[in-house]
Design a protein around this motif. Structure first.
Motif, PDB file in Angstrom:
ATOM      1  N   THR A   2       7.003  52.947 -33.055  1.00 34.41           N
ATOM      2  CA  THR A   2       7.727  52.931 -34.339  1.00 34.41           C
ATOM      3  C   THR A   2       8.486  54.239 -34.517  1.00 34.41           C
ATOM      4  N   LEU A   3       9.417  54.222 -35.474  1.00 31.22           N
ATOM      5  CA  LEU A   3      10.187  55.436 -35.776  1.00 31.22           C
ATOM      6  C   LEU A   3       9.243  56.557 -36.202  1.00 31.22           C
ATOM      7  N   LYS A   4       8.263  56.195 -36.978  1.00 24.56           N
ATOM      8  CA  LYS A   4       7.334  57.189 -37.504  1.00 24.56           C
ATOM      9  C   LYS A   4       6.607  57.902 -36.368  1.00 24.56           C
ATOM     10  N   GLN A   5       6.186  57.115 -35.387  1.00 25.20           N
ATOM     11  CA  GLN A   5       5.507  57.717 -34.239  1.00 25.20           C
ATOM     12  C   GLN A   5       6.413  58.699 -33.501  1.00 25.20           C
ATOM     13  N   LEU A   6       7.710  58.343 -33.385  1.00 23.32           N
ATOM     14  CA  LEU A   6       8.650  59.223 -32.688  1.00 23.32           C
ATOM     15  C   LEU A   6       8.755  60.559 -33.410  1.00 23.32           C
ATOM     16  N   CYS A   7       8.629  60.514 -34.735  1.00 27.37           N
ATOM     17  CA  CYS A   7       8.782  61.727 -35.521  1.00 27.37           C
ATOM     18  C   CYS A   7       7.536  62.618 -35.460  1.00 27.37           C
ATOM     19  N   ALA A   8       6.496  62.100 -34.861  1.00 27.24           N
ATOM     20  CA  ALA A   8       5.256  62.872 -34.807  1.00 27.24           C
ATOM     21  C   ALA A   8       5.292  63.917 -33.696  1.00 27.24           C
ATOM     22  N   TYR A   9       6.289  63.806 -32.788  1.00 29.79           N
ATOM     23  CA  TYR A   9       6.326  64.727 -31.658  1.00 29.79           C
ATOM     24  C   TYR A   9       7.700  65.398 -31.580  1.00 29.79           C
ATOM     25  N   PRO A  10       7.745  66.561 -30.971  1.00 34.36           N
ATOM     26  CA  PRO A  10       9.069  67.172 -30.749  1.00 34.36           C
ATOM     27  C   PRO A  10       9.911  66.265 -29.848  1.00 34.36           C
ATOM     28  N   VAL A  11      11.206  66.144 -30.194  1.00 34.73           N
ATOM     29  CA  VAL A  11      12.078  65.204 -29.493  1.00 34.73           C
ATOM     30  C   VAL A  11      13.159  65.949 -28.725  1.00 34.73           C
ATOM     31  N   ILE A  12      13.458  65.449 -27.561  1.00 29.13           N
ATOM     32  CA  ILE A  12      14.578  65.961 -26.775  1.00 29.13           C
ATOM     33  C   ILE A  12      15.539  64.799 -26.573  1.00 29.13           C
ATOM     34  N   THR A  13      16.796  64.966 -26.940  1.00 29.48           N
ATOM     35  CA  THR A  13      17.746  63.870 -26.733  1.00 29.48           C
ATOM     36  C   THR A  13      19.147  64.426 -26.523  1.00 29.48           C
ATOM     37  N   TYR A  14      20.134  63.553 -26.644  1.00 32.81           N
ATOM     38  CA  TYR A  14      21.494  63.949 -26.290  1.00 32.81           C
ATOM     39  C   TYR A  14      22.134  64.821 -27.362  1.00 32.81           C
ATOM     40  N   VAL A  15      23.085  65.622 -26.954  1.00 37.56           N
ATOM     41  CA  VAL A  15      23.876  66.452 -27.859  1.00 37.56           C
ATOM     42  C   VAL A  15      24.732  65.552 -28.745  1.00 37.56           C
ATOM     43  N   PHE A  16      24.976  65.993 -29.931  1.00 37.14           N
ATOM     44  CA  PHE A  16      25.818  65.227 -30.840  1.00 37.14           C
ATOM     45  C   PHE A  16      27.199  65.025 -30.228  1.00 37.14           C
ATOM     46  N   GLY A  17      27.739  63.842 -30.399  1.00 36.97           N
ATOM     47  CA  GLY A  17      29.043  63.545 -29.810  1.00 36.97           C
ATOM     48  C   GLY A  17      28.905  62.864 -28.466  1.00 36.97           C
ATOM     49  N   PHE A  18      27.679  62.896 -27.919  1.00 41.31           N
ATOM     50  CA  PHE A  18      27.457  62.271 -26.623  1.00 41.31           C
ATOM     51  C   PHE A  18      26.642  60.998 -26.767  1.00 41.31           C
ATOM     52  N   THR A  19      26.960  60.041 -25.932  1.00 35.38           N
ATOM     53  CA  THR A  19      26.037  58.967 -25.604  1.00 35.38           C
ATOM     54  C   THR A  19      25.221  58.429 -26.776  1.00 35.38           C
ATOM     55  N   GLY A  20      25.951  57.950 -27.778  1.00 33.27           N
ATOM     56  CA  GLY A  20      25.251  57.228 -28.834  1.00 33.27           C
ATOM     57  C   GLY A  20      24.430  58.090 -29.768  1.00 33.27           C
ATOM     58  N   ARG A  21      24.690  59.371 -29.789  1.00 29.68           N
ATOM     59  CA  ARG A  21      23.917  60.246 -30.658  1.00 29.68           C
ATOM     60  C   ARG A  21      24.193  59.927 -32.136  1.00 29.68           C
ATOM     61  N   GLY A  22      25.433  59.466 -32.424  1.00 28.89           N
ATOM     62  CA  GLY A  22      25.794  59.154 -33.811  1.00 28.89           C
ATOM     63  C   GLY A  22      24.873  58.110 -34.416  1.00 28.89           C
ATOM     64  N   HIS A  23      24.782  56.943 -33.775  1.00 30.28           N
ATOM     65  CA  HIS A  23      23.934  55.880 -34.289  1.00 30.28           C
ATOM     66  C   HIS A  23      22.464  56.272 -34.293  1.00 30.28           C
ATOM     67  N   PHE A  24      22.125  57.103 -33.329  1.00 33.37           N
ATOM     68  CA  PHE A  24      20.755  57.601 -33.231  1.00 33.37           C
ATOM     69  C   PHE A  24      20.366  58.320 -34.518  1.00 33.37           C
ATOM     70  N   SER A  25      21.195  59.276 -34.927  1.00 30.66           N
ATOM     71  CA  SER A  25      20.896  60.038 -36.136  1.00 30.66           C
ATOM     72  C   SER A  25      20.933  59.143 -37.364  1.00 30.66           C
ATOM     73  N   ASP A  26      21.941  58.266 -37.418  1.00 27.41           N
ATOM     74  CA  ASP A  26      22.068  57.375 -38.578  1.00 27.41           C
ATOM     75  C   ASP A  26      20.787  56.597 -38.826  1.00 27.41           C
ATOM     76  N   THR A  27      20.196  56.102 -37.743  1.00 32.80           N
ATOM     77  CA  THR A  27      18.997  55.287 -37.885  1.00 32.80           C
ATOM     78  C   THR A  27      17.891  56.054 -38.600  1.00 32.80           C
ATOM     79  N   PHE A  28      17.720  57.310 -38.228  1.00 35.98           N
ATOM     80  CA  PHE A  28      16.676  58.105 -38.874  1.00 35.98           C
ATOM     81  C   PHE A  28      17.027  58.379 -40.326  1.00 35.98           C
ATOM     82  N   VAL A  29      18.298  58.699 -40.568  1.00 34.55           N
ATOM     83  CA  VAL A  29      18.717  58.980 -41.939  1.00 34.55           C
ATOM     84  C   VAL A  29      18.418  57.772 -42.826  1.00 34.55           C
ATOM     85  N   GLU A  30      18.773  56.594 -42.353  1.00 31.80           N
ATOM     86  CA  GLU A  30      18.561  55.385 -43.144  1.00 31.80           C
ATOM     87  C   GLU A  30      17.084  55.131 -43.438  1.00 31.80           C
TER      88      GLU A  30
END
Lengths: 310, 310
Positions: free
Chosen positions: A185-213
């Motif tokens: 779940t999203l909540k579980q993902l937030c329980a650990y430090p995350v490493i992912t793509y730099v903003f502007g790359f590879t779907g990072r936009g939708h990635f952030s949006d999902t958490f914001v929502e």
DNA sequence: AGAATTTACGCGGTCCGTAACCATG
DNA sequence: CATGGTTACGGACCGCGTAAATTCT
């Protein structure tokens, strides 16, 4: 008005408004370029350049318009020559692809292999860059194709062809608690430090949006442009990685655990784009076909879905 | 490759593959054109022309491609010059409109009046032709705008802007039995000889389809390209007329009875179209706006509905 | 034989390169 | 004073026009 006038204009802009550098680029002397620009302004009958003393600083609004059309004209003259090469030397030439690291590393290899086999006389170039750079390169026709997920598709000067849809997965060192549940779940993902793509790359936009929502905030400790870098730091134990599903290699990444996340995030569409109006040589057209076909054959092993034509 | 080569190619084709006539058109001597064509072929490195002895007969497939791009290049160089004229002589120039008789006669007059008032220094040309000719003229940029109902909108090289929707009415000499009922049926229309538009003109396609679908067959005794001709023969008593509702003038046509038929036929959409990528001068853009605006103001008096932007 | 296109050749324009000149930081 | 752009001028190139040669109707 002749093509050389337009060439001088375009090169001037591309060289950052340096007449001398434009002249070098065009293999003529500087006064020649000055003359072209002067003549172009005369014939059009409107100021095209903003001047600071004798120096050219920027384009006027009219200049911007003229530049836009000039680029199109020159691109089309190139297309005309491409037609010739296509008819005489069917399968000889070069194919210039600009893409992101993830595509170049995980998606393109089987396509490239097939292509190189069928067209041994075509020299291949793979350029890498940020999505914004890819778009620019495609618009200026300094590459033939741009392949990426972001930033394409809206641009009015590009024709973008959807190729496949993909989603994300989470990776973590074997035995990590996030890997226990089959359905993360999203909540579980937030329980650990995350490493992912730099903003502007590879779907990072939708990635952030999902958490914001969802009202949740992931703890992104590190961003990288490149999946291999992310994997490296995940192996170092810096955090869990959220990467494109297709970038997980069951064999090479056997030491890392993986859980699919397509139930959490929107699907991303990767497109192949080229300058609108560009003439596609047969092997270029064929490359697109092979790209789509290869995806179709590779089925859902990497968690990606082929796109039919729009 | 220079622009003159492309001009020679395009003119050659437009002149029906006569090198001499192309030369006349281009204000150069014939050997010059021959040389251009030869050089173009050399540089592209592929046969462009199908030859019969020394005579040029047609284009090869490569030639067709090159022609297409050449047309675009030349249209864009024209656009570049138009930018200049636009910035220097804002409201001076010419506006070339191609349309059908019905538009020119019944729809455009109020638009033209407003336009001519605002831009007295713009010389107006109104060309008439069949829808197919209009499309051709717009594609070749030998007119700025094509306005009609048929054949636009699908063409890949045109940008078509929907302007308004209209439908049909029936007209007949005063006292004619078809005028008795306020709501006419298809069956009633088939009871009398019909005069309407020629096939390919002004919504004739949907007109015929409607009858085919209903299983009825109207008795079309006469077809004309032109509403005034239809009216004339209706007055002669040759039959009832089915024309665009907007072409019925309550004052001038007071001797004719009229019944609206929008409950019987599909609505037709009239569009204004221009060559894709063409630079629109401010007064040209303004003409489109004024056209749409005039329609909007004239409300439903003529039974036509404005279209909002797509 | 005549119409249309190609080849041959010479002139004129123009396009570019060299060189000197000017402005700006 | 150095960097970068404009003006001035001469030479080389080439694009066009004239005229003769060629080929197909």
């Amino acid at each position: 008005m002749e093509l050389r006038h337009l060439r001088s204009l375009v090169t001037l802009v591309d060289m950052g408004f340096s007449v001398s550098r434009a002249a070098v680029q065009l293999h003529v002397v500087q006064p020649a370029v000055s003359q072209h620009l002067r003549q172009l302004e005369d014939e059009i009958g409107a100021r095209l350049f903003v001047r600071q003393g004798r120096r050219l600083i920027a384009l006027t609004e009219a200049g911007e318009r003229v530049l836009e059309y000039s680029r199109q004209v020159l691109a089309q003259t190139n297309s005309i020559l491409a037609i010739g090469r296509d008819h005489t030397q069917q399968s000889r030439g070069e194919l210039r692809i600009a893409t992101t690291h993830t595509q170049a590393r995980y998606v393109l290899p089987p396509v490239i292999r097939r292509f190189a086999e069928k067209y041994p006389a075509v020299s291949l170039q793979i350029h890498q860059g940020t999505p914004a750079q890819l778009v620019d390169a495609a618009v200026h026709d300094s590459v033939d194709f741009a392949i990426c997920t972001e930033a394409l598709g809206e641009h009015p000067l590009l024709r973008a062809i959807p190729c496949y849809r993909w989603n994300r997965c989470v990776i973590a060192p074997g035995g990590h608690p996030v890997l226990i549940k089959p359905r993360v779940t999203l909540k579980q993902l937030c329980a650990y430090p995350v490493i992912t793509y730099v903003f502007g790359f590879t779907g990072r936009g939708h990635f952030s949006d999902t958490f914001v929502e969802s009202g949740l905030r992931p703890d992104v400790v590190l961003s990288a442009a490149d999946t291999d870098v992310i994997k490296t730091y995940v192996r170092e134990g810096l955090g869990i990685g959220i990467i494109a599903r297709l970038a997980y290699d069951a064999v090479l990444d056997a030491d890392l655990g993986m859980r699919d996340l397509h139930h959490l995030f929107p699907w991303e569409t990767t497109k192949i784009a080229y300058a609108r109006g560009k003439y596609l040589r047969t092997f270029q057209q064929d490359f697109i076909d092979m790209f789509q076909d290869t995806i179709r054959q590779s089925d859902t092993r990497g968690g990606l879905q082929p796109c039919s034509e729009p």
